[in-house]
Each structure stands twice: as structure tokens, then as C-alpha cells.
Design an enzyme around this catalytic site. Structure first.
Site, mmCIF file in Angstrom:
data_model
loop_
_atom_site.group_PDB
_atom_site.id
_atom_site.type_symbol
_atom_site.label_atom_id
_atom_site.label_comp_id
_atom_site.label_asym_id
_atom_site.label_seq_id
_atom_site.Cartn_x
_atom_site.Cartn_y
_atom_site.Cartn_z
ATOM 1 N N TYR A 83 16.033 10.474 46.015
ATOM 2 C CA TYR A 83 16.211 10.708 47.440
ATOM 3 C C TYR A 83 17.322 11.752 47.629
ATOM 4 O O TYR A 83 18.281 11.811 46.854
ATOM 5 C CB TYR A 83 16.618 9.421 48.164
ATOM 6 C CG TYR A 83 15.538 8.366 48.225
ATOM 7 C CD1 TYR A 83 14.218 8.700 48.475
ATOM 8 C CD2 TYR A 83 15.851 7.023 48.053
ATOM 9 C CE1 TYR A 83 13.233 7.719 48.539
ATOM 10 C CE2 TYR A 83 14.874 6.033 48.114
ATOM 11 C CZ TYR A 83 13.565 6.391 48.358
ATOM 12 O OH TYR A 83 12.596 5.418 48.418
ATOM 13 N N ASP A 115 35.225 -13.613 32.282
ATOM 14 C CA ASP A 115 35.687 -12.260 32.590
ATOM 15 C C ASP A 115 35.172 -11.743 33.933
ATOM 16 O O ASP A 115 35.423 -10.588 34.285
ATOM 17 C CB ASP A 115 35.252 -11.288 31.484
ATOM 18 C CG ASP A 115 36.428 -10.808 30.644
ATOM 19 O OD1 ASP A 115 37.573 -11.006 31.070
ATOM 20 O OD2 ASP A 115 36.197 -10.223 29.572
ATOM 21 N N ASN A 127 43.528 -9.714 30.710
ATOM 22 C CA ASN A 127 43.587 -11.183 30.745
ATOM 23 C C ASN A 127 43.450 -11.789 29.357
ATOM 24 O O ASN A 127 43.161 -12.982 29.228
ATOM 25 C CB ASN A 127 42.505 -11.750 31.667
ATOM 26 C CG ASN A 127 41.091 -11.476 31.159
ATOM 27 O OD1 ASN A 127 40.892 -10.631 30.280
ATOM 28 N ND2 ASN A 127 40.113 -12.180 31.719
ATOM 29 N N ALA A 146 16.826 7.278 42.982
ATOM 30 C CA ALA A 146 17.620 8.367 42.413
ATOM 31 C C ALA A 146 17.245 9.737 42.975
ATOM 32 O O ALA A 146 18.094 10.619 43.099
ATOM 33 C CB ALA A 146 17.485 8.373 40.890
ATOM 34 N N ASP A 188 18.391 -18.514 48.693
ATOM 35 C CA ASP A 188 19.426 -19.543 48.710
ATOM 36 C C ASP A 188 20.800 -18.906 48.500
ATOM 37 O O ASP A 188 20.926 -17.700 48.316
ATOM 38 C CB ASP A 188 19.148 -20.636 47.670
ATOM 39 C CG ASP A 188 19.103 -20.103 46.239
ATOM 40 O OD1 ASP A 188 19.944 -19.241 45.896
ATOM 41 O OD2 ASP A 188 18.240 -20.516 45.458
ATOM 42 N N SER A 204 21.493 2.055 33.500
ATOM 43 C CA SER A 204 22.074 0.979 34.314
ATOM 44 C C SER A 204 23.564 0.847 34.026
ATOM 45 O O SER A 204 24.378 0.662 34.936
ATOM 46 C CB SER A 204 21.384 -0.352 34.013
ATOM 47 O OG SER A 204 20.082 -0.382 34.539
ATOM 48 N N ASP A 252 23.040 13.694 39.709
ATOM 49 C CA ASP A 252 24.331 14.323 40.009
ATOM 50 C C ASP A 252 25.258 14.439 38.813
ATOM 51 O O ASP A 252 25.766 15.524 38.519
ATOM 52 C CB ASP A 252 25.030 13.523 41.115
ATOM 53 C CG ASP A 252 24.255 13.564 42.423
ATOM 54 O OD1 ASP A 252 24.069 14.664 42.960
ATOM 55 O OD2 ASP A 252 23.817 12.493 42.882
ATOM 56 N N ASP A 271 21.151 -15.041 47.214
ATOM 57 C CA ASP A 271 19.996 -14.864 46.340
ATOM 58 C C ASP A 271 18.791 -14.553 47.218
ATOM 59 O O ASP A 271 18.223 -15.438 47.863
ATOM 60 C CB ASP A 271 19.767 -16.153 45.539
ATOM 61 C CG ASP A 271 18.556 -16.060 44.609
ATOM 62 O OD1 ASP A 271 17.794 -15.068 44.700
ATOM 63 O OD2 ASP A 271 18.369 -16.993 43.798
ATOM 64 N N ASP A 321 21.317 -6.794 42.059
ATOM 65 C CA ASP A 321 20.773 -6.897 40.709
ATOM 66 C C ASP A 321 20.182 -8.289 40.486
ATOM 67 O O ASP A 321 19.663 -8.897 41.425
ATOM 68 C CB ASP A 321 21.885 -6.589 39.693
ATOM 69 C CG ASP A 321 21.363 -5.881 38.457
ATOM 70 O OD1 ASP A 321 20.679 -6.528 37.646
ATOM 71 O OD2 ASP A 321 21.635 -4.673 38.309
ATOM 72 N N HIS A 335 21.231 -8.909 33.158
ATOM 73 C CA HIS A 335 21.396 -7.512 33.540
ATOM 74 C C HIS A 335 22.509 -7.340 34.581
ATOM 75 O O HIS A 335 23.378 -6.468 34.450
ATOM 76 C CB HIS A 335 20.068 -6.974 34.078
ATOM 77 C CG HIS A 335 20.048 -5.499 34.321
ATOM 78 N ND1 HIS A 335 20.418 -4.935 35.519
ATOM 79 C CD2 HIS A 335 19.672 -4.468 33.513
ATOM 80 C CE1 HIS A 335 20.289 -3.615 35.453
ATOM 81 N NE2 HIS A 335 19.827 -3.311 34.236
#
Length: 616
Positions: free
Chosen positions: A323, A164, A224, A321, A201, A376, A352, A196, A155, A210
């Protein structure tokens, strides 16, 4: 011949109908808990078990308690009565089912995470419908995840310092930070926190939000006392940045990241992205990874009560999606009332399952939180569930993992015809659905018998459904084997005939995936069968009379093997009978009153058989 078969068919059909509608018991069938008076020797306990033909399957010696397995045909009530007859038995009772209380984390904003637990609460100005969620707290009573499970997030990167997320971000233990050397020899220097692929890097920090958003849904740190929690509380999320600050990237970066995830031990890849162009290279990389690849269906709806594209329609395809790769799981989005979201793409063939995707609150970049909509988010829920499943079933392959998620959905009318499964994921069902048996084999034993064997991979099945076919025929369920069984004998078959079998485990949640197929050919020669099969036992008669060796059961089985299997109508009836009778037999064997009625009816049937077969 037809008259004989028809009489038998009518009487048994009436018997079957009489037996329907009886409910299951609130205890484990075929088991007792027996507590003995203090000081009773092991030899004495064995003697009692031997006299009653029971089996002491577990000895809790510290409490003078045994777990007892009852013989086939003995009801729990009958077993209790017989054990209580012995003066040295203090307690004899059913092995009652117990149920876990759902676990709730202390994260401060858990109450608005409706996708995990929907009470009908108002979230971001919208109220929902109670239980339109993935039943996460119920699943967490089984597992909250495992730090040994790695989910790769391809992503915009992850906020590596988020309160978190930081505790659950994967770290490359084979790399030494800051020494400028590629210690693990994977082609990337100092890749301690991932990579990345946009800027080439070792800092896959999120500059868009996102990636951090989907990462929090997958594995935001649970319990937590901060912010939110993910579907997983402790799974490791691998930061692989393939999208830039505007959310754009390229196929080469995606393929590179897939290779990285594969070589570094990821079990799930989350791909909350896609496009309209099909890439054979990307498809090949996904398939070669042998990792569950979870991907979003896309958000092409206008957000105004008009849903997105049907991606099964030519020209509307979204990739990856669409395939057909067996390790790809494609996801649509649902709202707080289990409706398909107005922005979500869909497709009865290509997409699915569905998962929550509207008014979702999660981690964001710069150590913040935010609401967002989109497939997403739905994709991330499913990746989180896949990781949760692997925490309890670590040996599942990508396709087995996919099947387990699809087979455990909550079916919803809004999703029928919109997704392949017609349902929204359910985490509790998924972690408690039995696994498919493995090492399934079939071996010819004679001209009318084939022996089956398999490995039981579940701890919570109620039994196994066995199906058979010959030639080009379709599969028919022929029997149900008991829980913990690892073998079955199919008898009454035709000589010199090849039969193919498959098997699946089941419990009160649903059925596992099928095992692999297994075939065997009966030897040539005379056969008392003719294709009836069913394991040689008349299920209902055996349950009623207590043993397949009882003379009444033998008469009925002989009639089946000589007459019913040799007529078309008889074989049609046996196909139906072998499908439903194991269920009914389990009810009969635990109800003494019903046993008496069934025995009376069967004796009438036997009398009719004797009349019609005299001189035959």
C-alpha cells in the site's frame, strides 16, 4: 560583463578548492569554557564579555565557570588567546565533544542477539560480520525506551506469563478485571490485557509462538538477568490476537484490532503478516488510524540463495506492504553480514528499509525461547526502533517517525535497488538525527528581501540548510543557518517575485526531513538584487575579515548584487557558491593561518574588481 564575471568565478573557484579537505574540530564550534579566579564579580565577567563581543550563555556559578558563545568570525583559538589575556581568567579552553560508552544489558543470552550487537560472533552455527547490526547498545546510551509508549502487536497473541514479556505487556487501566462489565465503553468486556479477535474473548494468549517471538524483539524486558532483551527494554506491548494457532486470520479482525489500538493510545502497530489480496477497507483503516503501521515484506524466497519476490512487479504484490499509505513502513530482512536474506521479498518502490531477520533468537510461547528466520522478525526490529524513537521524541507524527527511521539508515550495497532507502536501520542514528523544524514561515520585507522564521525542534543540530526556488524551478540550497537559529533573511532578490522555501536541520549523522514549504512575494519597485539571494553576506569574506560590516566584505557583496546577479553565468556561479561556501567559511573562521591567506587572496580580488569596475 562576461569577462568580469568569469574572472570572479575563476578566482573564487580556486579559493573554494583550496579550502576543501580540512577536517572538523573535536570541539563545539563557536564556544569556550572559561573559569575565572575565585571572587570575580558578575559585573566584571560581563565587562570582559562585552569587551570581547562574546556572550555568556550559561553561568555555572558553583564552579566559577561560564559557557561562552563567540561572535561570528572569531575562532576558538582566537577566543582562547583573548580570554587568557585577562589575569582574572584561570582557564579558557574549547567545549570539547564527549562520547558515551555503549550500554550492555545483563540478559543471559544477549551475546547471541546479533541484530542488536554484531561482533562477528557465531550464532546458530553461522558467523557474521562485525557491526552488521542496528547499533542498539549505542542507542541505549540515549534511551532504553519508555513505559509510556505503547506498541500494538497484531498477531497470534502474546505469552502473557512469559518471564521476559509479562512485565512489559500493556494493561488497560480503564477496565476492571472480572466484573463482566465494559467499564471503558469500547465494546469489549474485561479487556484488561488486550483482546482475542479470533475467539472473541479477553484472553489474547499465544497458542502459536509467532506473536510472542515478535513481541520479544520489540520489547523483551531488558537488563533483568534473564533470556533476551528487546530493542525497547520497557515499552508496553499491546496483545491483540488476530491470527489463530495455525497463523491464519482475516481482514475484519485486523481492522477491528487497528481500531482498538487507535482508541487505546498505541503509537505503533506491528503487523508481521500479509497476503496477496488488496483490501481497500484495510488500507482505509490503516490510513485513518494515523499510527505508524510497520509491516513485513513477506518470505517468498526458496531459502536456497534465490531471493524472494520483487513485490513491485505486477502479480507479485504483498499487502499491506505494498500500500502507498504515508503511515506504512514496509520491511525486508538482512542476514548477519548485511546481505538481503535469501527468503526475503523486496521492492525498490514498495519496501522502505531492511532490518535483521535471520538466525534471530527471541521469546516463544509456553515461557520458552527459540530461533527463527523471517521478515516478521525484521518488522519487529523496526517497530521496536519506532518505540525507542518516541521515547525521546514523543511528539513525532507517524509520517515524521517514518521519515526519521528512513533518513537514519546505514546504506548497504546489497540493498540498493532492493529497497526504497537502500539501507538497514540504525537505532543510534535514528535517536540522534535532528528533527525537522516546524512552524516555518516566509514574510516579504522589501522589494529584495524575504525573512524566514521557524521553530527549532532539536537539541543536537549543527545548523539548518535553507533551500529556495521560484516558479517551476527546482530547489537550490542558498545558505546554512547556525545551530539554534530560528530566523534568516534572504536578500538580493528580484522585486515582485514569488519565492518558495524549505528548510531542514542537519548534524554529523545526517539531515532531518524537510519542513513544510513557505512562500512570499517581494514587493514591487526597484531592487539592487536580481535573484542572487544568500542572506546578504559573502560567507567566505565574512569569515576571513570577521564581520559583514568590514569594508572588504561590503565591496564584494556590492559587486555580487550589482554585477553577478544580473548575468546568467554570475547567477549560475552564485548558486554553486551559496551551496558550498557556508561549509568552507566555518573552516576558515577557526583557522587563523587560513584566514590570513584568504584575506590576501580576497584583497587581490578586490583590486581586480576596482580595476574592471572603474568608470562603470
Amino acid at each position: 560583463m562576461r569577462l568580469k564575471t568569469l574572472i570572479f568565478f575563476i578566482i573564487f573557484t580556486l579559493l573554494e578548492g583550496f579550502s576543501y579537505g580540512l577536517e572538523n574540530s573535536p570541539y563545539v564550534e563557536g564556544e569556550l569554557l572559561v573559569k575565572y579566579k575565585k571572587g570575580l564579580s558578575k559585573k566584571s565577567r560581563d565587562m570582559i564579555a562585552q569587551q570581547l563581543s562574546t556572550n555568556r550563555v550559561k553561568e555555572l556559578t558553583a564552579f566559577d565557570i561560564d559557557l561562552i558563545e563567540l561572535p561570528y568570525g572569531m575562532s576558538v583559538e582566537e577566543g582562547i588567546r583573548k580570554y587568557r589575556f585577562y589575569p582574572k581568567v584561570e582557564i579558557a579552553e574549547p567545549n570539547y565533544y564527549i562520547y558515551a560508552f555503549s550500554k550492555t544489558p545483563d540478559d543471559t543470552n544477549f551475546s547471541i542477539l546479533w541484530g542488536l550487537n554484531n561482533t562477528g560472533q557465531t550464532v546458530n552455527g553461522t558467523s557474521g560480520t562485525s557491526d552488521a547490526d542496528i547499533d542498539a547498545p549505542e542507542a541505549w546510551d540515549t534511551t532504553t525506551g519508555s513505559s509510556s509508549i505503547i506498541v500494538a502487536v497484531l498477531d497470534t497473541g502474546l505469552d502473557l506469563d512469559h518471564e521476559d514479556l509479562s512485565g512489559n505487556i500493556w494493561s488497560n487501566s480503564e477496565e476492571i478485571s472480572g466484573n463482566g462489565i465494559d467499564d471503558d465503553g469500547n465494546g469489549y468486556k474485561d479487556d484488561v490485557k488486550g483482546w482475542d479477535f479470533v475467539n472473541s474473548d479477553n484472553n489474547p494468549d499465544d497458542d502459536n509462538g509467532h506473536g510472542s517471538f515478535v513481541g520479544g524483539i520489540i520489547a523483551g524486558t531488558g537488563n533483568n538477568s534473564k533470556g533476551i532483551c528487546g530493542v525497547n527494554w520497557t515499552a508496553k506491548i499491546m496483545a491483540l490476537k488476530i491470527l489463530d494457532s495455525s497463523g491464519s486470520g482475516d481482514t475484519a479482525s485486523a481492522i477491528s484490532a487497528i481500531q482498538y489500538a487507535t482508541t487505546k493510545g498505541a503509537k505503533v502497530i506491528n503487523a508481521s503478516w500479509g497476503g496477496t489480496s488488496s483490501s481497500d477497507s484495510l488500507k482505509s483503516a490503516i490510513e485513518s488510524s494515523n499510527i505508524l503501521f510497520v509491516t513485513a515484506s513477506g518470505n517468498n524466497g526458496d531459502g536456497n540463495a534465490s531471493q524472494g519476490w520483487d513485490v513491485d512487479t505486477s502479480g507479485n504484490e504483498i499487502y499491506p506492504a505494498c500500500y502507498t499509505s504515508t503511515n506504512i513502513l514496509s520491511i525486508a530482512a538482512t542476514d548477519q553480514s548485511d546481505n538481503l536474506c535469501d527468503f526475503s521479498n523486496y521492492g525498490a518502490t514498495s519496501i522502505d528499509v531492511a532490518a535483521p531477520g535471520k538466525n534471530i533468537y527471541s521469546t516463544y510461547y509456553s515461557n520458552t525461547y527459540a530461533y527463527a528466520d523471517g521478515t516478521s522478525a525484521s518488522c519487529a526490529y523496526v517497530s521496536g526502533l519506532a518505540g525507542l524513537l518516541l521515547a525521546v521524541k514523543s511528539t513525532l507524527t507517524a509520517t515524521e517517525l517514518k521519515d526519521q527511521i528512513i533518513n537514519s539508515i546505514d546504506q548497504k550495497s546489497s540493498l540498493i535497488g532492493k529497497t526504497f532507502s537502500g539501507g538497514r536501520i540504525n537505532a543510534y542514528n535514528a535517536v540522534n538525527l535532528p528533527s525537522a523544524p516546524s512552524s516555518f514561515s516566509a514574510t516579504s520585507a522589501s522589494s529584495n528581501q524575504i525573512n524566514l522564521s521557524w521553530t527549532d525542534n532539536s537539541l543536537n543540530e549543527l545548523g539548518f540548510k535553507i533551500e529556495r526556488k521560484s516558479g517551476s524551478a527546482t530547489y537550490t540550497q542558498i545558505a546554512i543557518a547556525s545551530r539554534n537559529a530560528t530566523s534568516y533573511s534572504d536578500t538580493g532578490l528580484s522585486a515582485g517575485t514569488t519565492y518558495t522555501y524549505r528548510i531542514r536541520a542537519y548534524n554529523n549523522i545526517g539531515d532531518s526531513s524537510y519542513s513544510s514549504e513557505a512562500s512570499a512575494t517581494t514587493s514591487s519597485g526597484s531592487s539592487s538584487g536580481g535573484g542572487g539571494g544568500g542572506g546578504g553576506g559573502c560567507f567566505i569574506a565574512t569569515a576571513a575579515f570577521g564581520s559583514p560590516l568590514e569594508k572588504e566584505v561590503k565591496i564584494l557583496c556590492r559587486y555580487r548584487d550589482i554585477y553577478l546577479v544580473n548575468s546568467f553565468l554570475g547567477r549560475e556561479f552564485l548558486g554553486f557558491y551559496n551551496y558550498v561556501s557556508p561549509y568552507i567559511a566555518r573552516v576558515i573562521e577557526h583557522n587563523n593561518y587560513l584566514k590570513g591567506i584568504v584575506r590576501f587572496i580576497l584583497r587581490i580580488i578586490i583590486l581586480v574588481i576596482k580595476i574592471f569596475t572603474s568608470g562603470a
